[in-house]
Design an enzyme around this catalytic site. Structure first.
Site, PDB file in Angstrom:
ATOM      1  N   ARG A   4      43.621  46.835  56.255  1.00 51.13           N
ATOM      2  CA  ARG A   4      44.120  47.929  55.419  1.00 51.13           C
ATOM      3  C   ARG A   4      42.927  48.647  54.790  1.00 51.13           C
ATOM      4  O   ARG A   4      42.094  48.031  54.156  1.00 51.13           O
ATOM      5  CB  ARG A   4      45.048  47.388  54.329  1.00 51.13           C
ATOM      6  CG  ARG A   4      46.306  46.739  54.895  1.00 51.13           C
ATOM      7  CD  ARG A   4      47.237  46.303  53.776  1.00 51.13           C
ATOM      8  NE  ARG A   4      48.381  45.587  54.275  1.00 51.13           N
ATOM      9  CZ  ARG A   4      49.546  46.139  54.601  1.00 51.13           C
ATOM     10  NH1 ARG A   4      49.716  47.443  54.494  1.00 51.13           N
ATOM     11  NH2 ARG A   4      50.544  45.396  55.032  1.00 51.13           N
ATOM     12  N   TYR A  63      47.496  43.135  43.115  1.00 53.12           N
ATOM     13  CA  TYR A  63      46.448  43.951  42.499  1.00 53.12           C
ATOM     14  C   TYR A  63      46.991  44.795  41.360  1.00 53.12           C
ATOM     15  O   TYR A  63      48.120  45.257  41.387  1.00 53.12           O
ATOM     16  CB  TYR A  63      45.689  44.787  43.528  1.00 53.12           C
ATOM     17  CG  TYR A  63      46.480  45.784  44.326  1.00 53.12           C
ATOM     18  CD1 TYR A  63      46.414  47.143  44.031  1.00 53.12           C
ATOM     19  CD2 TYR A  63      47.256  45.389  45.411  1.00 53.12           C
ATOM     20  CE1 TYR A  63      47.099  48.070  44.780  1.00 53.12           C
ATOM     21  CE2 TYR A  63      47.948  46.311  46.166  1.00 53.12           C
ATOM     22  CZ  TYR A  63      47.870  47.657  45.845  1.00 53.12           C
ATOM     23  OH  TYR A  63      48.566  48.574  46.585  1.00 53.12           O
ATOM     24  N   ASN A  65      50.830  45.577  41.836  1.00 56.61           N
ATOM     25  CA  ASN A  65      51.354  45.731  43.187  1.00 56.61           C
ATOM     26  C   ASN A  65      51.154  44.451  43.979  1.00 56.61           C
ATOM     27  O   ASN A  65      50.253  43.662  43.680  1.00 56.61           O
ATOM     28  CB  ASN A  65      50.630  46.870  43.904  1.00 56.61           C
ATOM     29  CG  ASN A  65      50.723  48.175  43.138  1.00 56.61           C
ATOM     30  OD1 ASN A  65      51.803  48.642  42.840  1.00 56.61           O
ATOM     31  ND2 ASN A  65      49.588  48.731  42.793  1.00 56.61           N
ATOM     32  N   GLU A  70      43.929  31.457  35.094  1.00 56.78           N
ATOM     33  CA  GLU A  70      44.093  32.822  34.599  1.00 56.78           C
ATOM     34  C   GLU A  70      43.518  33.730  35.673  1.00 56.78           C
ATOM     35  O   GLU A  70      42.384  33.529  36.115  1.00 56.78           O
ATOM     36  CB  GLU A  70      43.298  33.042  33.312  1.00 56.78           C
ATOM     37  CG  GLU A  70      43.868  32.359  32.112  1.00 56.78           C
ATOM     38  CD  GLU A  70      43.089  32.698  30.844  1.00 56.78           C
ATOM     39  OE1 GLU A  70      41.882  33.025  30.935  1.00 56.78           O
ATOM     40  OE2 GLU A  70      43.688  32.614  29.777  1.00 56.78           O
ATOM     41  N   GLU A  75      44.656  59.423  46.124  1.00 55.81           N
ATOM     42  CA  GLU A  75      44.394  58.374  47.102  1.00 55.81           C
ATOM     43  C   GLU A  75      43.860  59.024  48.369  1.00 55.81           C
ATOM     44  O   GLU A  75      44.513  59.883  48.963  1.00 55.81           O
ATOM     45  CB  GLU A  75      45.654  57.568  47.408  1.00 55.81           C
ATOM     46  CG  GLU A  75      45.356  56.407  48.334  1.00 55.81           C
ATOM     47  CD  GLU A  75      46.488  55.419  48.411  1.00 55.81           C
ATOM     48  OE1 GLU A  75      46.251  54.261  48.053  1.00 55.81           O
ATOM     49  OE2 GLU A  75      47.593  55.809  48.801  1.00 55.81           O
ATOM     50  N   HIS A  84      40.291  52.865  51.455  1.00 56.19           N
ATOM     51  CA  HIS A  84      40.879  53.835  50.543  1.00 56.19           C
ATOM     52  C   HIS A  84      39.973  53.972  49.323  1.00 56.19           C
ATOM     53  O   HIS A  84      39.215  53.059  49.007  1.00 56.19           O
ATOM     54  CB  HIS A  84      42.276  53.380  50.089  1.00 56.19           C
ATOM     55  CG  HIS A  84      43.178  53.064  51.241  1.00 56.19           C
ATOM     56  ND1 HIS A  84      43.915  51.910  51.301  1.00 56.19           N
ATOM     57  CD2 HIS A  84      43.437  53.738  52.377  1.00 56.19           C
ATOM     58  CE1 HIS A  84      44.607  51.899  52.432  1.00 56.19           C
ATOM     59  NE2 HIS A  84      44.323  52.987  53.104  1.00 56.19           N
ATOM     60  N   GLN A 119      49.738  49.226  36.475  1.00 53.83           N
ATOM     61  CA  GLN A 119      50.753  48.994  37.497  1.00 53.83           C
ATOM     62  C   GLN A 119      50.285  47.798  38.300  1.00 53.83           C
ATOM     63  O   GLN A 119      49.102  47.680  38.617  1.00 53.83           O
ATOM     64  CB  GLN A 119      50.871  50.229  38.395  1.00 53.83           C
ATOM     65  CG  GLN A 119      51.891  50.081  39.504  1.00 53.83           C
ATOM     66  CD  GLN A 119      52.023  51.365  40.312  1.00 53.83           C
ATOM     67  OE1 GLN A 119      52.014  52.456  39.761  1.00 53.83           O
ATOM     68  NE2 GLN A 119      52.139  51.214  41.611  1.00 53.83           N
ATOM     69  N   ARG A 144      50.466  17.753  39.405  1.00 58.78           N
ATOM     70  CA  ARG A 144      51.586  18.690  39.508  1.00 58.78           C
ATOM     71  C   ARG A 144      51.254  19.943  40.301  1.00 58.78           C
ATOM     72  O   ARG A 144      52.132  20.651  40.746  1.00 58.78           O
ATOM     73  CB  ARG A 144      52.055  19.110  38.119  1.00 58.78           C
ATOM     74  CG  ARG A 144      52.528  17.950  37.261  1.00 58.78           C
ATOM     75  CD  ARG A 144      52.679  18.375  35.825  1.00 58.78           C
ATOM     76  NE  ARG A 144      51.372  18.817  35.320  1.00 58.78           N
ATOM     77  CZ  ARG A 144      51.204  19.595  34.257  1.00 58.78           C
ATOM     78  NH1 ARG A 144      52.241  20.049  33.590  1.00 58.78           N
ATOM     79  NH2 ARG A 144      49.996  19.935  33.858  1.00 58.78           N
TER      80      ARG A 144
END
Length: 178
Positions: free
Chosen positions: A58, A127, A48, A30, A138, A61, A46, A25
């Site tokens: 990217r 994330y 994202n 997890e 940030e 940071h 949170q 299938r």
């Protein structure tokens, strides 16, 4: 159950080898359990999603009050990490980790470790962070800073204007360094 391995290059970074269950299938795995990282409470979370075209870079940071946990839902990325924590035994160390497709990993990134990624293919990164977004927490550092020497193996990535403007570590005011 997942296998959690601490990075041999950067203290506190953890690579989670996720266990994949497959049948006719499809597959199941997890991707995160808060108990895997008891050093954080995960009381505020949170989640994202970042979608990137192949060739996009990217970052880098970093945060003072936030940790990240990354999982690549689709595609493949090369994560770049650099330890900016002055009090860390691995201060100044850098590394890359390939995630996605055949590398079913989760990645725990502690506060003070600069992070970013290069999309090797079109990719979707999910994330979790343990604090709500706070633009005052940030910061950025140049992805190609020679003092950090992140081994990206990339020549001409697609960058945002913000990431192109990130300063080198030596140009960052002391109060903005972890």
């Amino acid at each position: 159950m997942a296998e959690i391995i601490e990075s041999s290059r950067i203290a506190g970074v953890k690579i989670v080898r996720l266990k994949v269950f497959r049948d006719e299938r499809g597959r199941f795995l997890e991707t995160f359990r808060k108990e895997w990282f008891p050093e954080r409470t995960w009381s505020l979370v949170q989640t994202n999603r970042s979608d990137s075209r192949a060739g996009v870079l990217r970052g880098l940071h970093y945060h003072f009050r936030q940790v990240d946990y990354w999982y690549v839902a689709q595609g493949r990325i090369r994560v770049g990490l650099a330890d900016l924590r002055k009090d860390s035994p691995t201060f100044g160390a850098s590394e890359t980790v390939e995630m996605g497709e055949q590398n079913e990993y989760g990645l725990y990134i502690p506060s003070g470790v600069a992070h970013g990624f290069y999309a090797l293919t079109d990719a979707t990164l999910i994330y979790l962070v343990d604090n709500y977004y706070d633009g005052g927490d940030e910061f950025g550092v140049a992805w190609d800073d020679p003092d950090l020497a992140v081994p990206w193996n990339v020549r001409a990535p697609i960058l945002s204007a913000r990431d192109r403007a990130n300063p080198r570590l030596q140009e960052i005011p002391v109060e903005q360094r972890p």
